[in-house]
Motif scaffolding. Structure first.
Motif: not given
Length: 613
Positions: A374, A376, A378, A426, A432-433, A435
């Motif tokens: 993952e 991620a 900010t 997102s 947004t992340t 994976t």
């Protein structure tokens, strides 16, 4: 037809009147042709002339009215057809006078500019559609074009940048013609929006430029890898010779580390050029992410915090280490670009087990065990309107020159090719992340701490070594001999085929893929395996554009040893190629297995059934 019939009846009546007059005159006088007959004829002729003129005028007047009606009807039909063409045209239609005042404004013009027909009619088109600082220049340009328009019946075509009602710029292509109607000049223009078309063309040009750079880069990396192959190999020999001399051993270590950095650089170049064959293997993603975190800490701005949350019991993943590293770096760079004012980038891993539904949801290849990675941030997040398009090739939100629009599509392609899946979440303004899910390697535990992947194991087989670079060929020959193998060197495919044609025995063909001459290494291997089906093949290349794993080749699946390589890597790949059991037809022989466990299980179940009775 009625007027012609009337004229015919009038002429017939005149003839009858004349005949009656003559008969009456003859009956009264009883004489021959005299004055009364002459008077009767003159009167009859006068009547005929009057009748003819009257009828001719009526006919002429009727024809004029009929012609006028036809012209009016044609004009109306033409106007209706023109309006139909304008209404159904894909392009917007704008009609102005010589001063730019709008006379006509189609529905498509409303859609293109945002201004309604009522708002546009009677206004200055330049004031309506051109940004204020550019209006004077635009008017001057149009005044220069007006004489050319008047002298060119087919009109002219030009491009311009207009302003939408909402303030967005529109790149348009206009086809304009000038007409003289009622003593004034009217300009008709069909206008179409080419903003997306030009953007696509620019993206194509950008992609072609990057492809050209990639071709150049791949070629340079290939030649550089040939040199590195000699350097990395010979430095091992030198290091072994000076291992008892600490100062010289330190120098050889520095040279070896520099060669490794050069190899990593060429690997990155080949990855950029997309000329590197995918080589999945067991990898520890925690190690990879720790290396990535160190790189990001050294290169990213200090206002971006790098956080790692790595599962200490993570499984080994099965994927190409270099391609995974490039994919993760690509995602990290995108995250950095979304956090211009700083933020937090989190790298995390964990083990997951998917059922069919979960696997389908993330696009994974099958249900089972996966390693989750993952990334991620900010940052600013991705708008929902474009979230579904971010993996599309050539789609980019970056300015031209700052991205090809291929980064995320290459990440997506790599993950899917590896049998994994990828998803993105997102929220605008929150981050947004991404994976990534990669299949777990068949090994269920981590490698033991004492595992040495560079353990050197040689052999006594005979190897036909085909390499067109003289220095590399000499180096490889020395390395193979040092491992105990008998070596038959060949400078090109022609020499190798001559050696094989002479009946010279050898156990393995070790050939470069990219070689000068009529045949490259893959084609050479295909011909040799056709002659000797049980022949083992090992490919090597510093530029795997012509990869040996494409379908339709008899050498499909033959292993590839990328350049540059160390002696231990060469030894391991040789044993991998030589130790695989094959039959006389070249097909792998299944590994023997025991049925003892199945028999014992059957007997145990049978015994349990008997006891249950």
């Amino acid at each position: 037809m009625k007027l012609r019939r009337l004229l015919t009846l009038a002429m017939a009546a005149q003839v009858i009147v004349t005949a009656v007059a003559l008969l009456a005159s003859y009956a009264v006088t009883g004489a021959g042709f005299g004055m009364p007959e002459i008077i009767a004829l003159i009167a009859s002729g006068a009547v005929a002339v009057l009748l003819a003129r009257f009828c001719a005028r009526r006919i002429e007047t009727s024809q004029q009215k009929q012609a006028a009606a036809q012209l009016a009807e044609q004009a109306q039909a033409s106007a209706q057809m023109t309006q139909a063409v304008i209404k159904t045209a894909l392009d917007a239609f704008v009609q102005t006078d010589a001063n730019g005042i709008v006379l006509e404004w189609s529905f498509q013009a409303e859609a293109l500019t945002g201004w309604t027909r009522q708002e546009a009619l009677g206004t200055d088109a330049v004031d309506l559609l051109v940004a204020e600082p550019l209006r004077d220049g635009f008017r001057q340009r149009m005044m220069r074009l007006l004489p050319e328009l008047s002298n060119t019946p087919i009109g002219i075509r030009f491009e311009a940048t207009l302003l939408h009602r909402e303030g967005d710029e529109i790149l348009i292509e206009a086809s304009s013609t000038a007409l003289q109607i009622g003593g004034r000049t009217v300009i008709n223009s069909f206008v179409k929006d080419v903003t997306q078309k030009r953007a696509a063309e620019e993206q194509l040009i950008q992609a072609q430029k990057m492809e050209a750079v990639g071709q150049l880069t791949g070629g340079i990396a290939h030649e550089f890898n040939n040199m590195l192959t000699v350097i990395t190999g010979t430095i091992e020999i030198l290091a072994d010779a000076v291992k008892d001399n600490p100062p010289l051993a330190t120098i050889t270590k520095l040279i070896s580390e520099a060669a490794d950095r050069g190899a990593a650089l060429t690997s990155s170049l080949l990855s950029f050029a997309r000329k590197q064959a995918l080589q999945p293997a067991e990898i520890d993603v925690n190690d990879l992410l720790e290396e990535l975190a160190k790189l990001l800490l050294a290169t990213f701005d200090k206002n971006i915090e790098i956080v790692t949350r790595l599962d200490g019991k993570i499984w080994l993943a099965f994927a190409d280490r270099g391609q995974l590293s490039s994919a993760l770096l690509n995602l990290a760079i995108n995250a950095r670009d979304a956090m211009l004012d700083g933020g937090r980038l989190t790298l995390a891993t964990r083990n997951v087990v998917f059922g069919v539904r979960e696997a389908v949801a993330v696009g994974a290849g099958y249900a089972g065990d996966y390693v989750e990675i993952e990334i991620a941030d900010t940052g600013t997040g991705i708008p929902q309107a474009i979230l579904e398009r971010i993996f599309d090739p050539f789609f980019s939100t970056k300015d031209v020159g700052k991205g090809t629009g291929l980064g995320l599509s290459m990440v997506f392609g790599f993950v899917k090719q590896s049998g994994g899946g990828i998803k993105v979440n997102s929220t605008e303004g929150r981050g947004t992340t991404f994976t990534i899910y990669l299949p777990k390697a068949e090994t269920s535990t981590l490698r033991p701490a004492g595992y040495d992947e560079r353990k050197v194991v040689g052999g006594t087989e005979t190897i036909l070594c085909v390499e067109d670079d003289r220095d590399v060929r000499q180096f490889v020959t020395v390395q193979l001999q040092s491992l105990g193998y008998k070596v038959i060197p060949a400078a090109n495919a022609a020499e190798a085929l001559a050696i094989a044609g002479a009946g010279t025995p050898f156990d393995l063909l070790f050939t470069d893929i990219v070689m000068a001459g009529a045949l490259n290494g893959r084609e050479l291997a295909d011909e040799m395996v056709a002659m000797r089906p049980s022949l083992r093949v090992l490919f090597t290349s510093g530029y795997a554009h012509d990869a040996p794993h494409g379908p339709g080749h008899v050498t499909m699946g033959a292993p590839l040893l990328p350049k540059p390589y160390r002696k231990a890597e060469l030894a391991r790949m040789l044993r991998r190629s030589l130790d695989t059991a094959v039959d006389a037809a070249g097909d792998p022989i299944p590994t023997p297995y025991s049925v003892q466990a199945d028999v014992e299980d059957f007997l145990h179940k049978h015994s349990s059934d008997l006891d249950g009775r």
